[in-house]
Design a protein around this motif. Structure first.
Motif, PDB file in Angstrom:
ATOM      1  N   ARG A 166       1.946  -3.719   4.087  1.00  0.00           N
ATOM      2  CA  ARG A 166       0.871  -3.621   5.089  1.00  0.00           C
ATOM      3  C   ARG A 166       0.189  -4.988   5.214  1.00  0.00           C
ATOM      4  O   ARG A 166       0.487  -5.909   4.455  1.00  0.00           O
ATOM      5  CB  ARG A 166      -0.187  -2.586   4.631  1.00  0.00           C
ATOM      6  CG  ARG A 166       0.323  -1.188   4.408  1.00  0.00           C
ATOM      7  CD  ARG A 166       0.677  -0.517   5.726  1.00  0.00           C
ATOM      8  NE  ARG A 166      -0.417  -0.546   6.677  1.00  0.00           N
ATOM      9  CZ  ARG A 166      -1.356   0.410   6.791  1.00  0.00           C
ATOM     10  NH1 ARG A 166      -1.304   1.482   6.031  1.00  0.00           N
ATOM     11  NH2 ARG A 166      -2.322   0.308   7.688  1.00  0.00           N
ATOM     12  N   GLU A 195       0.870  -1.177   0.000  1.00  0.00           N
ATOM     13  CA  GLU A 195       0.000   0.000   0.000  1.00  0.00           C
ATOM     14  C   GLU A 195       0.902   1.221   0.000  1.00  0.00           C
ATOM     15  O   GLU A 195       1.684   1.412   0.936  1.00  0.00           O
ATOM     16  CB  GLU A 195      -0.894  -0.029   1.249  1.00  0.00           C
ATOM     17  CG  GLU A 195      -2.065   0.925   1.163  1.00  0.00           C
ATOM     18  CD  GLU A 195      -2.896   0.902   2.432  1.00  0.00           C
ATOM     19  OE1 GLU A 195      -3.522  -0.147   2.726  1.00  0.00           O
ATOM     20  OE2 GLU A 195      -2.899   1.922   3.157  1.00  0.00           O
ATOM     21  N   LYS A 196       0.793   2.019  -1.015  1.00  0.00           N
ATOM     22  CA  LYS A 196       1.643   3.217  -1.151  1.00  0.00           C
ATOM     23  C   LYS A 196       3.117   2.889  -0.924  1.00  0.00           C
ATOM     24  O   LYS A 196       3.814   3.571  -0.163  1.00  0.00           O
ATOM     25  CB  LYS A 196       1.210   4.303  -0.164  1.00  0.00           C
ATOM     26  CG  LYS A 196      -0.232   4.753  -0.397  1.00  0.00           C
ATOM     27  CD  LYS A 196      -0.606   5.859   0.576  1.00  0.00           C
ATOM     28  CE  LYS A 196      -2.103   6.139   0.513  1.00  0.00           C
ATOM     29  NZ  LYS A 196      -2.622   6.760   1.729  1.00  0.00           N
ATOM     30  N   GLY A 197       3.549   1.792  -1.505  1.00  0.00           N
ATOM     31  CA  GLY A 197       4.963   1.439  -1.413  1.00  0.00           C
ATOM     32  C   GLY A 197       5.385   0.825  -0.101  1.00  0.00           C
ATOM     33  O   GLY A 197       6.553   0.518   0.103  1.00  0.00           O
ATOM     34  N   ARG A 198       4.429   0.655   0.810  1.00  0.00           N
ATOM     35  CA  ARG A 198       4.763   0.077   2.112  1.00  0.00           C
ATOM     36  C   ARG A 198       4.126  -1.298   2.252  1.00  0.00           C
ATOM     37  O   ARG A 198       3.017  -1.529   1.751  1.00  0.00           O
ATOM     38  CB  ARG A 198       4.194   0.946   3.231  1.00  0.00           C
ATOM     39  CG  ARG A 198       5.180   1.834   3.934  1.00  0.00           C
ATOM     40  CD  ARG A 198       4.497   2.571   5.084  1.00  0.00           C
ATOM     41  NE  ARG A 198       4.110   1.682   6.170  1.00  0.00           N
ATOM     42  CZ  ARG A 198       3.181   1.960   7.089  1.00  0.00           C
ATOM     43  NH1 ARG A 198       2.510   3.100   7.030  1.00  0.00           N
ATOM     44  NH2 ARG A 198       2.886   1.111   8.057  1.00  0.00           N
TER      45      ARG A 198
END
Lengths: 356, 356, 356, 356
Positions: free
Chosen positions: B272, B267-270
């Protein structure tokens, strides 16, 4: 941190698929003649592969002592021991080395340390708990000198739960069935449920109840070393444990004080309580009644069903795990629960000795 | 043992009806500009006597710092502080000095130490927790530098329970009612129940849910210093707490692994997780999701109904207590739960810094 | 770290020119009737201003207990106490706030913490040792129950040294002169030397010898908790101490083993040693003979002579100190040495109790 | 207690004539590529039997790692290792099992524990220090990342002493002779003295000087964790050490403050001191100058001359020891001194990281 305890300190080491796991027990009283058979019996209870209900990994799990014993007697020196790892299939994990297994420690270990021993979870594997069983078995032997007895049993698997108080069961009968439940008819149902879950390639959780009998008054210390706080720490340090309650536990919530207070009375010249909602602990200190508590064990996250996850490179992917997994680790966790309880009680007993 | 923590160490002292209670916080980072108002706000939340729901003991509970601050800034020296005891009525306890109050620490303290400060429970009184609130308030201020936020609320009083996940409530609204419940209609019912129990001279328990948001990945350590183990220790060290669960908690028991495993996603490069049954902790280490847990609080055993008990001399007798008791301590325990959580998280954060 | 000890833990707090200094002694046995007069006597020995040989700062140094005592008896709760700071002249330090005093902690504290309480050295001041004297006085009272006696004396000031073994002196006569030297003729010379150094605006060092008599066999633990290692830690934690030696100490270097080995013998049915080069400790454990050790005390770096130094802004400058300084702190350090020794021995005694 | 350190914790186990000695190093940073050759080099320095100056016991002393490494890199898991015991001659000790060897730990261990592993001193043997050398070698490798360098050398054997400051010698030349003395002509004399003492069946002591260079400012903590206090603890935990001094040490005694104070100055934009009597530590915290200290090593009490002693049965008798003894253990103690210093500094470095 790999050390537990203040007065009796246990340090564990080793990874799931390394050469061995082992431990160092420091502060064990000298002069204790160790019953090796009893230690191996405890390990046998934890060992996988002895029934269809658990992982098929074969581990003979015999313990080897290399320090702290002389002619079979503890010397006061640190007791060091190993359990060799056998029947490792690291190749089962080779293909998973680039994926984070859901609800495992793969992701967090890599983020914390920058490196990861991906073989079977490395240090995060429940394999490590074998060393606790050895240390706990030694603590139990010391505690038995005071008549203290620690017994745990399966009180629930999935939705199948024992409904009565531990006093209604014969805890010495726990070993009679592979699920370690003292009520044979429930044990059958639990066993069936585990088989069914296993066939689905899934896993199921449960609860373990533990009873500590014949405790002297005065174990545990006020404020931060309350006996229940030490037990909670110990239990939540076990891999799959998600909850802890003692005495009336979460059921205290919708009772009134007048229903829960344990009235004191005299019995054979001793102060006793008429009920034991306090779980044998008042103000953090044992009052001489049975200490009992219950822990929640989640289903092991290792399943053979395909699961969505993310790779080490940050790409979404699907994990199809191999490996030999336990459909239910509750029975195998019982000796671990007892071992950690024994370490806590032995530590508190040593603390208590400083007061005399 | 009156010290908590390894990297940030809090020591508390003082008895309920002595001159004061106080504490020493050692290891607090230097250069922190303390917001005194915020500290006093936390104390105010714990203070009795500010609504009809709690004990009528009046305590202004203002904190006085005597070490570790220079021109309002922490210096790295130990932060020592006191809170004076006021409005003590030790005479309320004088007539109880020869009796063991049921489900209190009177009996166990006397047996452990041979002497007992019987005035209001002495060291075993929840009065001691005021000092934890101060230490926790300082820890919170340090943690807020990383955006970490710790919020607890009443999730159940007696049989009246919130049924939804914490995400469904506005936790910033907790202070709006005296029971500290984020759902106003339930709050009303809880309040009524407490009033009713109070009129009966009885007491009632409940549960507190606590949420820790914006944690970085990597807090907590493998094996014995798992973050959940430290939280469990901290919570069970609070006077009336009888149980602890985190993430899916006791509800994990009758779920299957395939229902509970938290699939990873990007999620958005992270990295999760899609769900958070793990309660933000995997392998004992925070994974960046919210950490949340729930504790069970028993009704305070101090009630005005007559109770059977035993005297110090070993004779059965009836206790008719006086004193100003809380019909429900759950709301007052909320800042204590937050404070202990803050001490655990700050300790883990300092540990984490050693790895960089 | 502001806590010392494992079984008996002492935490100190407070700065030189803050409101007070104080401490918390945790783990002190319950049931001890504290002799307040004896505690104040110890403080008086450390107090400045009672002879021309020490700083003129006036401190009444009376101790106030706020926790852990009930009706004059220790309860097992943490013993907390304060000593108010009096006769502070923070303005003496105001003009030094921008300079680093040579061989003081000004520079290192600022570099470590980024802030600095410059009033009289803040936390680094020897003022803090007053709290150790109180804690040590309590430990001494507990130890005296076993007949254990701890006595220190000045064995050297500048070049004036006692030449004989401690057994040749009457240690009970130490208080008879302000330099605390058991040999009156040397005491006179020492006193003259200190006066002379004082007139020069300078300071001088010395050595303190400490003897611990009537120790039971078995105190101290192998490997890292050797009794001498704990004593060395304790002594080197005292502000001006630069060296520690026990038994034959540095003189062992040019002796042969055959000259130093302590032959065992039987005396009145007990195992004794004919000599005591071992200083009462073998393998880290007390053997029942006197434990004795010696510490080197440097001259206090606070002098009134001008000194080259550097400012906080990094500019070279000259410091012309004001303030009321001690020309020789050796006599005042004696009760501190005894107090730290008492804390070590009491800790070891509590450890020893866990073995029984 | 068999664990040393707070942030980097080392636990050792094993007895002189058991299967092995070993250790667990917990808290070692992850991601360190261990240089095994360097570790074995350190062990080689400590190993007996490599010159006529030491015991003839042959020990290959190769270390085996069983935890905490994955593909040669530290993982953050506890690093466990063993060194097998070889060339044991327990029969040498069989005839001594009923006698207390003078100035050894035989008597105190038996009194403390009630049992005794009499084979070569068991746990009290200096054999245990081999494990410290391994742990220290790992610490050194981590410290070398910051350029920190720890070097010790023989500064005195018997009456033959180096007279100059450590700065006057080339410390990299220490390994060139078997006595590890940087001044060749003195090394020859020392060697002759040891040979002579050996021929007498006796033993001789000496001093070791240790220098720690390139330390950052800010290591060590006020009050009880002063860097010198931690070093003193570490050094006095080494078997034959009888004394410790740092900086000006015992020579500070007859100097005046004006002679000893280290004036601050600016050098290349950095705050430095013109002299270094402080030994690189002010207020317990490193100031960026070299830390240096000196320890006294007694002659090992194991000699072949007949000695008066007492039997386990309490009868006076004469001990005529066999066994392979060191006439001088000073050279072999050098890597142990360095190792313990490395553990202290690495611990302080980890503490320092918590402040950033």
């Amino acid at each position: 941190m790999n050390t537990f305890g203040n007065y009796l300190r246990f340090t564990s080491f080793g990874e799931s698929h390394g050469v061995m796991v082992g431990g160092v027990l420091d502060g064990c009283p000298a002069g204790l003649v160790l019953d090796m058979e009893a230690i191996n019996d405890e390990l046998r209870r934890r060992r996988p592969g002895h029934s269809s209900l658990s992982s098929m990994r074969k581990e003979s799990d015999s313990v080897e002592f290399v320090s702290g014993l002389f002619q079979g007697v503890t010397t006061g020196a640190p007791i060091a021991f190993f359990i060799k790892n056998e029947d490792c299939h690291p190749q089962d994990y080779e293909r998973m080395k680039d994926m984070f297994r859901p609800s495992h420690a793969d992701y967090t270990y890599l983020m914390k340390y920058g490196v990861r021993d991906y073989r079977g979870g490395g240090r995060s594997s429940a394999r490590e708990t074998a060393t606790r069983v050895v240390a706990g078995a030694i603590a139990k032997q010391w505690l038995s000198k005071w008549g203290i007895k620690i017994q745990a049993y399966t009180s629930q698997i999935g939705h199948i739960a024992l409904e009565k108080d531990y006093k209604e069961y014969d805890l010495d009968s726990v070993a009679a069935n592979p699920v370690c439940c003292p009520l044979p008819e429930k044990a059958m149902l639990m066993q069936d449920l585990i088989e069914q879950v296993k066939n689905e390639g899934d896993a199921i959780g449960g609860t373990i109840t533990c009873v500590i009998a014949n405790l002297p008054v005065g174990l545990g210390s006020p404020v931060f070393a309350k006996l229940q706080a030490q037990l909670a720490w110990a239990m939540l340090s076990i891999n799959a444990v998600k909850g802890f309650e003692y005495g009336s536990g979460f059921q205290c919530v919708d009772k009134k004080a007048s229903e829960l207070n344990d009235a004191f009375c005299m019995e054979k010249g001793r102060v006793r309580t008429q009920t034991n909602f306090s779980g044998g602990i008042q103000g953090g200190i044992s009052n001489g009644e049975d200490v009992y508590f219950r822990v929640a064990i989640k289903p092991t996250p290792s399943i053979s069903k395909p699961q969505n996850t993310v790779s080490v490179q940050g790409e979404e992917c699907v994990l199809q795990a191999k490996g030999r997994h336990d459909p239910c680790i509750v029975p195998r966790a019982i000796p671990v629960v007892e071992a950690m309880a024994a370490l806590v009680i032995a530590d508190a007993m040593k603390q208590r000795l400083t007061e005399q």
